[in-house]
Write a protein that holds these residues in place. Structure first.
Motif, PDB file in Angstrom:
ATOM      1  N   LEU A   1       0.834  -1.196   0.000  1.00 59.43           N
ATOM      2  CA  LEU A   1       0.000   0.000   0.000  1.00 59.43           C
ATOM      3  C   LEU A   1       0.871   1.249   0.000  1.00 59.43           C
ATOM      4  O   LEU A   1       1.768   1.391   0.839  1.00 59.43           O
ATOM      5  CB  LEU A   1      -0.914   0.011   1.230  1.00 59.43           C
TER       6      LEU A   1
ATOM      7  N   GLU B   1       1.550   5.334   0.514  1.00 59.06           N
ATOM      8  CA  GLU B   1       1.222   6.148   1.683  1.00 59.06           C
ATOM      9  C   GLU B   1       0.129   7.179   1.407  1.00 59.06           C
ATOM     10  O   GLU B   1      -0.685   7.478   2.277  1.00 59.06           O
ATOM     11  CB  GLU B   1       2.483   6.858   2.191  1.00 59.06           C
ATOM     12  N   ASN B   2       0.107   7.749   0.209  1.00 59.30           N
ATOM     13  CA  ASN B   2      -0.875   8.788  -0.087  1.00 59.30           C
ATOM     14  C   ASN B   2      -2.297   8.241  -0.057  1.00 59.30           C
ATOM     15  O   ASN B   2      -2.530   7.052  -0.292  1.00 59.30           O
ATOM     16  CB  ASN B   2      -0.616   9.405  -1.459  1.00 59.30           C
ATOM     17  N   ARG B   3      -3.249   9.150   0.194  1.00 65.51           N
ATOM     18  CA  ARG B   3      -4.672   8.818   0.107  1.00 65.51           C
ATOM     19  C   ARG B   3      -5.256   9.522  -1.117  1.00 65.51           C
ATOM     20  O   ARG B   3      -4.838  10.623  -1.465  1.00 65.51           O
ATOM     21  CB  ARG B   3      -5.411   9.293   1.355  1.00 65.51           C
TER      22      ARG B   3
ATOM     23  N   GLU C   1      -5.759  13.838  -4.438  1.00 64.14           N
ATOM     24  CA  GLU C   1      -4.730  13.052  -3.743  1.00 64.14           C
ATOM     25  C   GLU C   1      -4.079  13.931  -2.677  1.00 64.14           C
ATOM     26  O   GLU C   1      -3.825  15.117  -2.907  1.00 64.14           O
ATOM     27  CB  GLU C   1      -3.685  12.580  -4.749  1.00 64.14           C
TER      28      GLU C   1
ATOM     29  N   ASP D   1      -1.089  13.713   0.786  1.00 63.01           N
ATOM     30  CA  ASP D   1      -0.123  12.896   1.507  1.00 63.01           C
ATOM     31  C   ASP D   1      -0.712  12.500   2.859  1.00 63.01           C
ATOM     32  O   ASP D   1      -1.733  13.031   3.296  1.00 63.01           O
ATOM     33  CB  ASP D   1       1.196  13.654   1.674  1.00 63.01           C
ATOM     34  N   ALA D   2      -0.071  11.535   3.517  1.00 59.92           N
ATOM     35  CA  ALA D   2      -0.620  10.982   4.753  1.00 59.92           C
ATOM     36  C   ALA D   2      -0.764  12.040   5.843  1.00 59.92           C
ATOM     37  O   ALA D   2      -1.746  12.045   6.594  1.00 59.92           O
ATOM     38  CB  ALA D   2       0.265   9.835   5.241  1.00 59.92           C
TER      39      ALA D   2
ATOM     40  N   GLU E   1     -10.124  11.617   7.331  1.00 69.04           N
ATOM     41  CA  GLU E   1     -10.440  10.247   7.748  1.00 69.04           C
ATOM     42  C   GLU E   1     -11.789  10.174   8.447  1.00 69.04           C
ATOM     43  O   GLU E   1     -12.502   9.160   8.374  1.00 69.04           O
ATOM     44  CB  GLU E   1      -9.339   9.712   8.656  1.00 69.04           C
TER      45      GLU E   1
ATOM     46  N   TRP F   1     -11.920   7.537   0.464  1.00 66.44           N
ATOM     47  CA  TRP F   1     -10.465   7.697   0.518  1.00 66.44           C
ATOM     48  C   TRP F   1      -9.786   6.336   0.644  1.00 66.44           C
ATOM     49  O   TRP F   1     -10.189   5.501   1.455  1.00 66.44           O
ATOM     50  CB  TRP F   1     -10.072   8.596   1.694  1.00 66.44           C
ATOM     51  N   ARG F   2      -8.771   6.130  -0.176  1.00 69.90           N
ATOM     52  CA  ARG F   2      -8.066   4.851  -0.210  1.00 69.90           C
ATOM     53  C   ARG F   2      -6.565   5.075  -0.347  1.00 69.90           C
ATOM     54  O   ARG F   2      -6.130   6.163  -0.718  1.00 69.90           O
ATOM     55  CB  ARG F   2      -8.549   4.009  -1.401  1.00 69.90           C
ATOM     56  N   ARG F   3      -5.817   4.037  -0.066  1.00 65.53           N
ATOM     57  CA  ARG F   3      -4.391   3.987  -0.392  1.00 65.53           C
ATOM     58  C   ARG F   3      -4.239   3.078  -1.605  1.00 65.53           C
ATOM     59  O   ARG F   3      -4.874   2.027  -1.675  1.00 65.53           O
ATOM     60  CB  ARG F   3      -3.585   3.459   0.787  1.00 65.53           C
TER      61      ARG F   3
ATOM     62  N   ASP G   1       3.956   9.723  -4.374  1.00 68.68           N
ATOM     63  CA  ASP G   1       3.947   9.528  -2.929  1.00 68.68           C
ATOM     64  C   ASP G   1       4.818  10.558  -2.214  1.00 68.68           C
ATOM     65  O   ASP G   1       4.724  10.705  -0.993  1.00 68.68           O
ATOM     66  CB  ASP G   1       4.417   8.106  -2.588  1.00 68.68           C
TER      67      ASP G   1
END
Length: 379
Positions: A156, A158-160, A202, A204-205, A214, A245-247, A330
């Motif tokens: 997976l 890291e970005n969502r 998109e 970043d985490a 989230e 939202w997904r990775r 990423d």
């Protein structure tokens, strides 16, 4: 030969058409969990020559698809308040549902049987066939059932990201990078009909956590992203369709077949959305598999071995480029520290497939602009 296909997306439907067309004595069935009119996502993007591989063996389907394509010849980068065009790199887009309808009608036209709204929970249900094809996407039941035998690896990123639609067309495949409330955001957007666009957001985490995405509902995140990109949307609205939202999962398999079961498309390997090649790769997988079955109509094992031998070097090469592109994305907040023109050059070179001289030939206006900026920056 009896063939059961799990998954009624582009890969599964095209497999049904090609196998039934090329092997008219075969019996082909497709099992799809959704109804015939349900799809998730918005538009599908291809490079401008991505489907040319169909011309020699399937000009009919190529003509049906290209008749509905939106086309453009530039990439646009928006960053630091500047708009930079990268000329000569063409792309096309089509509504995902339109593509599915074309492939569905093609499959039906040759006598394939399409079984919709049917959830397969155990592969034993499909084992009355000589060949079982796993075209059931990134969450493939076929792959999961034999994960150890396939040698599956899933990483997976890291970005969502979340897929939205936008109620306005964009005149190029556009990448908009911006900072908002101390976070870093990127939108991939391109039209797929004359009045609609895909709008993938998109982050970043760190931004995902800081912005509280989230904990937002689908509607709340839609409104939030609409606000972040308000200037880009220029009054247009974002729309949702399972816009969660997904990775991104980087899927690979050491083995492509287990007995009479074979993988293709996203079930076999994923290609990051930034290179726009996932659907193309799936259709190419189908073409190679159908050709192998035609060459070995009485021996499925030999056909599957020939399929993998022919396709693996091509897939590995493209997957490597997709991984480099995914790694760049990423880390896009780091790249955003570059000046706009340097960022644009860094972006277009990210996959390692285009060197400076090739870029000069493809995109002379962009390279001239970059070199002029570089000369000014050095003085």
């Amino acid at each position: 030969m009896k063939v059961n296909i799990l998954g009624g997306g582009p890969a599964g439907l095209y497999a049904a058409y090609r196998i039934r067309r090329d092997l008219p004595n075969s019996e082909v069935q497709v099992f799809e969990q959704n109804d015939a009119h349900t799809t998730f996502g918005f538009g599908v993007v291809f490079s401008d020559k991505a489907l040319e591989f169909l011309r020699a063996g399937d000009s009919e389907t190529l003509d049906l698809i290209t008749a509905g394509l939106e086309s453009w010849s530039d990439i646009e980068i928006n960053i630091h308040g500047e708009r930079i065009r990268i000329d000569g790199i063409g792309f096309t887009g089509i509504a995902r549902l339109t593509l599915l309808n074309i492939l569905r009608e093609q499959a039906l036209s040759v006598g394939a049987k399409l079984i919709n709204s049917h959830v397969v929970k155990d592969l034993a249900e499909l084992d009355d066939a000589d060949l079982v094809i796993g075209a059931d996407g990134v969450n493939s039941l076929v792959r999961k059932t034999h994960e150890a035998e396939f040698g599956t690896e899933i990483k997976l990123l890291e970005n969502r990201f979340a897929w939205f639609g936008a109620t306005r067309p964009f005149d190029a495949l556009t990448q908009t990078f911006k900072q908002h409330d101390g976070g870093f955001f990127n939108a991939h957007h391109y039209r797929y009909t004359p009045d609609m666009s895909t709008f993938l957001v998109e982050v970043d985490a760190q931004t995902f956590q800081k912005a509280g995405l989230e904990d937002m509902s689908e509607e709340q995140s839609r409104v939030y992203c609409e606000n972040v990109f308000a200037d880009t949307l220029a009054g247009a609205k974002l729309i949702t369709n399972k816009s969660l939202w997904r990775r991104f999962p980087v899927v690979s398999n050491k083995n492509w077949t287990v007995g009479h079961r074979v993988l293709l498309g996203d079930a076999l390997r994923t290609a990051h959305f930034s290179i726009g090649s996932g659907t193309r790769l799936a259709l190419e997988d189908v073409q190679a598999l159908s050709q192998a079955l035609c060459a070995h109509p009485d021996n499925v094992a030999d056909a599957l071995a020939a399929y993998e031998t022919q396709r693996r070097p091509i897939v590995d090469k493209l997957a490597s480029a997709a991984t480099r592109s995914a790694t760049w994305y990423d880390n896009f907040p780091t790249h955003m520290q570059l000046p706009a023109w340097e960022f644009a050059m860094n972006y277009i070179s990210r996959s390692g497939r285009i060197d400076h001289e090739r870029l000069r030939a493809m995109s002379p206006q962009f390279v001239a602009g970059y070199e002029a900026w570089k000369a000014t920056a050095a003085s």
